[in-house]
Design a protein around this motif. Structure first.
Motif, PDB file in Angstrom:
ATOM      1  N   CYS A   1       0.835  -1.217   0.000  1.00 25.43           N
ATOM      2  CA  CYS A   1       0.000   0.000   0.000  1.00 25.43           C
ATOM      3  C   CYS A   1       0.862   1.256   0.000  1.00 25.43           C
ATOM      4  CB  CYS A   1      -0.916   0.001   1.221  1.00 25.43           C
ATOM      5  SG  CYS A   1      -2.218  -1.250   1.167  1.00 25.43           S
ATOM      6  N   ALA A   2       1.969   1.213   0.754  1.00 30.18           N
ATOM      7  CA  ALA A   2       2.872   2.371   0.801  1.00 30.18           C
ATOM      8  C   ALA A   2       3.477   2.649  -0.569  1.00 30.18           C
ATOM      9  CB  ALA A   2       3.975   2.123   1.834  1.00 30.18           C
ATOM     10  N   SER A   3       3.764   1.599  -1.329  1.00 34.94           N
ATOM     11  CA  SER A   3       4.314   1.777  -2.676  1.00 34.94           C
ATOM     12  C   SER A   3       3.308   2.490  -3.568  1.00 34.94           C
ATOM     13  CB  SER A   3       4.679   0.417  -3.279  1.00 34.94           C
ATOM     14  OG  SER A   3       5.656  -0.236  -2.497  1.00 34.94           O
ATOM     15  N   TRP A   4       2.045   2.070  -3.483  1.00 33.81           N
ATOM     16  CA  TRP A   4       0.998   2.712  -4.282  1.00 33.81           C
ATOM     17  C   TRP A   4       0.820   4.169  -3.865  1.00 33.81           C
ATOM     18  CZ3 TRP A   4      -3.899   4.881  -3.384  1.00 33.81           C
ATOM     19  CH2 TRP A   4      -4.699   5.040  -4.518  1.00 33.81           C
ATOM     20  N   LEU A   5       0.753   4.400  -2.585  1.00 32.25           N
ATOM     21  CA  LEU A   5       0.565   5.761  -2.084  1.00 32.25           C
ATOM     22  C   LEU A   5       1.741   6.657  -2.452  1.00 32.25           C
ATOM     23  CD1 LEU A   5      -0.926   5.024   1.453  1.00 32.25           C
ATOM     24  CD2 LEU A   5      -2.110   6.106  -0.472  1.00 32.25           C
ATOM     25  N   ALA A   6       2.953   6.097  -2.431  1.00 37.35           N
ATOM     26  CA  ALA A   6       4.138   6.885  -2.780  1.00 37.35           C
ATOM     27  C   ALA A   6       4.039   7.398  -4.206  1.00 37.35           C
ATOM     28  CB  ALA A   6       5.403   6.038  -2.604  1.00 37.35           C
ATOM     29  N   PHE A   7       3.606   6.527  -5.122  1.00 32.32           N
ATOM     30  CA  PHE A   7       3.506   6.963  -6.514  1.00 32.32           C
ATOM     31  C   PHE A   7       2.371   7.967  -6.692  1.00 32.32           C
ATOM     32  CE2 PHE A   7       1.845   6.671 -10.821  1.00 32.32           C
ATOM     33  CZ  PHE A   7       2.995   6.976 -11.542  1.00 32.32           C
ATOM     34  N   VAL A   8       1.230   7.713  -6.080  1.00 29.33           N
ATOM     35  CA  VAL A   8       0.096   8.631  -6.213  1.00 29.33           C
ATOM     36  C   VAL A   8       0.462  10.007  -5.659  1.00 29.33           C
ATOM     37  CG1 VAL A   8      -2.243   9.120  -5.392  1.00 29.33           C
ATOM     38  CG2 VAL A   8      -1.667   6.842  -6.245  1.00 29.33           C
ATOM     39  N   LEU A   9       1.102  10.033  -4.491  1.00 30.40           N
ATOM     40  CA  LEU A   9       1.516  11.304  -3.905  1.00 30.40           C
ATOM     41  C   LEU A   9       2.521  12.013  -4.806  1.00 30.40           C
ATOM     42  CD1 LEU A   9       1.663  13.347  -1.573  1.00 30.40           C
ATOM     43  CD2 LEU A   9       3.435  11.904  -0.532  1.00 30.40           C
ATOM     44  N   ALA A  10       3.498  11.257  -5.329  1.00 28.85           N
ATOM     45  CA  ALA A  10       4.517  11.859  -6.201  1.00 28.85           C
ATOM     46  C   ALA A  10       3.890  12.449  -7.447  1.00 28.85           C
ATOM     47  CB  ALA A  10       5.555  10.803  -6.570  1.00 28.85           C
ATOM     48  N   LEU A  11       2.961  11.714  -8.063  1.00 27.34           N
ATOM     49  CA  LEU A  11       2.324  12.209  -9.281  1.00 27.34           C
ATOM     50  C   LEU A  11       1.404  13.392  -8.979  1.00 27.34           C
ATOM     51  CD1 LEU A  11       2.433  11.522 -12.258  1.00 27.34           C
ATOM     52  CD2 LEU A  11       0.445  10.040 -11.954  1.00 27.34           C
ATOM     53  N   GLY A  12       0.752  13.357  -7.812  1.00 28.44           N
ATOM     54  CA  GLY A  12      -0.072  14.499  -7.408  1.00 28.44           C
ATOM     55  C   GLY A  12       0.759  15.750  -7.198  1.00 28.44           C
ATOM     56  N   LEU A  13       1.892  15.606  -6.518  1.00 28.34           N
ATOM     57  CA  LEU A  13       2.791  16.745  -6.317  1.00 28.34           C
ATOM     58  C   LEU A  13       3.362  17.238  -7.645  1.00 28.34           C
ATOM     59  CD1 LEU A  13       4.748  15.529  -3.159  1.00 28.34           C
ATOM     60  CD2 LEU A  13       3.203  17.481  -3.278  1.00 28.34           C
ATOM     61  N   ALA A  14       3.618  16.293  -8.559  1.00 30.94           N
ATOM     62  CA  ALA A  14       4.148  16.676  -9.867  1.00 30.94           C
ATOM     63  C   ALA A  14       3.159  17.545 -10.632  1.00 30.94           C
ATOM     64  CB  ALA A  14       4.485  15.425 -10.678  1.00 30.94           C
ATOM     65  N   GLY A  15       1.863  17.238 -10.509  1.00 36.70           N
ATOM     66  CA  GLY A  15       0.853  18.058 -11.173  1.00 36.70           C
ATOM     67  C   GLY A  15       0.857  19.482 -10.651  1.00 36.70           C
ATOM     68  N   VAL A  16       1.007  19.632  -9.348  1.00 32.77           N
ATOM     69  CA  VAL A  16       1.060  20.972  -8.757  1.00 32.77           C
ATOM     70  C   VAL A  16       2.328  21.697  -9.199  1.00 32.77           C
ATOM     71  CG1 VAL A  16       1.175  22.258  -6.593  1.00 32.77           C
ATOM     72  CG2 VAL A  16      -0.293  20.242  -6.766  1.00 32.77           C
ATOM     73  N   ALA A  17       3.458  20.971  -9.183  1.00 37.03           N
ATOM     74  CA  ALA A  17       4.732  21.579  -9.585  1.00 37.03           C
ATOM     75  C   ALA A  17       4.694  22.002 -11.050  1.00 37.03           C
ATOM     76  CB  ALA A  17       5.875  20.596  -9.345  1.00 37.03           C
ATOM     77  N   ALA A  18       4.067  21.187 -11.901  1.00 38.62           N
ATOM     78  CA  ALA A  18       3.970  21.531 -13.320  1.00 38.62           C
ATOM     79  C   ALA A  18       3.128  22.790 -13.515  1.00 38.62           C
ATOM     80  CB  ALA A  18       3.372  20.366 -14.095  1.00 38.62           C
ATOM     81  N   ALA A  19       2.014  22.879 -12.794  1.00 41.42           N
ATOM     82  CA  ALA A  19       1.170  24.061 -12.906  1.00 41.42           C
ATOM     83  C   ALA A  19       1.905  25.307 -12.421  1.00 41.42           C
ATOM     84  CB  ALA A  19      -0.114  23.850 -12.100  1.00 41.42           C
ATOM     85  N   ALA A  20       2.651  25.168 -11.320  1.00 45.72           N
ATOM     86  CA  ALA A  20       3.412  26.305 -10.802  1.00 45.72           C
ATOM     87  C   ALA A  20       4.501  26.734 -11.788  1.00 45.72           C
ATOM     88  CB  ALA A  20       4.036  25.941  -9.460  1.00 45.72           C
ATOM     89  N   ALA A  21       5.156  25.743 -12.425  1.00 53.73           N
ATOM     90  CA  ALA A  21       6.207  26.059 -13.397  1.00 53.73           C
ATOM     91  C   ALA A  21       5.635  26.790 -14.606  1.00 53.73           C
ATOM     92  CB  ALA A  21       6.909  24.773 -13.828  1.00 53.73           C
ATOM     93  N   ARG A  22       4.473  26.327 -15.079  1.00 52.21           N
ATOM     94  CA  ARG A  22       3.837  27.016 -16.207  1.00 52.21           C
ATOM     95  C   ARG A  22       3.440  28.431 -15.811  1.00 52.21           C
ATOM     96  NH1 ARG A  22       1.392  21.875 -16.830  1.00 52.21           N
ATOM     97  NH2 ARG A  22      -0.463  22.632 -15.737  1.00 52.21           N
ATOM     98  N   GLY A  23       2.954  28.584 -14.595  1.00 50.29           N
ATOM     99  CA  GLY A  23       2.584  29.916 -14.126  1.00 50.29           C
ATOM    100  C   GLY A  23       3.779  30.845 -14.025  1.00 50.29           C
ATOM    101  N   ALA A  24       4.969  30.268 -13.798  1.00 50.58           N
ATOM    102  CA  ALA A  24       6.191  31.074 -13.707  1.00 50.58           C
ATOM    103  C   ALA A  24       6.816  31.332 -15.070  1.00 50.58           C
ATOM    104  CB  ALA A  24       7.203  30.381 -12.802  1.00 50.58           C
ATOM    105  N   GLY A  25       6.190  30.815 -16.140  1.00 49.40           N
ATOM    106  CA  GLY A  25       6.676  31.084 -17.482  1.00 49.40           C
ATOM    107  C   GLY A  25       7.459  29.959 -18.128  1.00 49.40           C
ATOM    108  N   ALA A  26       7.596  28.808 -17.460  1.00 50.04           N
ATOM    109  CA  ALA A  26       8.330  27.686 -18.053  1.00 50.04           C
ATOM    110  C   ALA A  26       7.522  27.086 -19.197  1.00 50.04           C
ATOM    111  CB  ALA A  26       8.601  26.622 -16.990  1.00 50.04           C
TER     112      ALA A  26
END
Length: 287
Positions: free
Chosen positions: A22-47
């Motif tokens: 379960c921890a393995s599944w949660l680790a990937f889901v959390l990582a991908l969720g954080l990646a979505g936020v980071a991608a949106a923030a990067a686009r907002g910063a002009g990347a």
């Protein structure tokens, strides 16, 4: 050892392995969720372009991989996670490309529409290098480590192989939707403009996406069963992604102009089916 003690020890091992799966599944889901936020923030910063794509890839790799490795502990890396014989990644690539070759040859002999129209060699090489690096970081390495490694490895110790595979495939199918919803929740909390939650990425049809993901997950489990190495799964995963993106991608991006005709998506299902058949026969003969 008294019987009650043995039962308690077995129950503790079962609980621990299920918790690590379960921890393995949660680790990937959390990582991908954080990646979505980071991608949106990067686009907002002009990347934009490759820089914008590199941000979520780096986040998933940096978050998911260490969490899965720590959850299972170094003593389990070779056995449960199957992190052995990295050279077998080449075997996974060969299986994928061989299946693609068989399907494309059949398509050609039947008068199919896949033809190479033009090649921009420099653009194609650059695209291949960038795509391999980003796909390895964002998808192939963390997904194989988390699912065919952590989830399947943790479940297989206590469940029949087919049932562990079924649960692993189900976890693989629902993970993208869970990550999208996690990203939406984190975006609201952090006040970052993340796209609305959906059940499939990029506006794809949820049913078609789930079926393709399930088929892909089954083939990857067969790769692990036949080779005994997660690296072979990584190799197959990377080759599959690259071929799909060349076949269905934009020539202005890839540098390879293809005439695919109608129903190019069917070819994806076809070479997955060929790979599954070959791997299943090899696995059955070994058993």
């Amino acid at each position: 050892m008294p019987p009650n003690t043995r039962r308690s020890s077995g129950g503790d091992r079962l609980t621990g392995d299920l918790a690590r799966a379960c921890a393995s599944w949660l680790a990937f889901v959390l990582a991908l969720g954080l990646a979505g936020v980071a991608a949106a923030a990067a686009r907002g910063a002009g990347a934009s372009g490759d820089a914008a794509r590199a941000v979520p890839a780096a986040v998933v790799l940096a978050v998911a991989v260490p969490l899965v490795l720590v959850a299972h502990g170094r003593a389990r890396w070779a056995s449960v996670l199957a992190l052995k014989q990295p050279r077998r990644a080449a075997l996974g690539v060969l299986v994928a490309l061989g299946s693609v070759g068989v399907v494309l040859l059949g398509d050609h002999l039947l008068g199919g529409g896949v033809r190479v129209v033009d090649v921009d060699a420099w653009r194609l090489v650059r695209w291949l290098v960038v795509t391999l690096l980003l796909a390895a970081a964002l998808e192939a390495v963390p997904e194989e480590l988390a699912f065919r490694g952590g989830v399947f490895g943790g479940l297989r110790a206590h469940l029949p192989g087919w049932f562990a595979g079924l649960l692993t495939t189900a976890a693989f199918v629902v993970a993208p939707a869970a990550a999208i919803w996690t990203s939406a929740a984190l975006g609201r909390w952090l006040e970052v403009g993340v796209p609305s939650a959906t059940f499939a990425p990029d506006g794809q049809d949820p049913v078609s996406y789930a079926v393709l993901l399930a088929a892909f997950g089954v083939v990857l489990l067969l790769v692990r069963a036949v080779t005994g190495s997660i690296w072979a799964c990584v190799g197959f995963h990377l080759a599959f992604l690259v071929v799909n993106r060349l076949l269905l991608g934009d020539v202005g991006t890839t540098g390879l102009a293809l005439r695919t005709g109608e129903g190019a998506e069917v070819l994806v299902v076809a070479y997955l089916a060929v790979a599954a058949l070959v791997l299943a026969v090899v696995h059955w003969r070994r058993r």
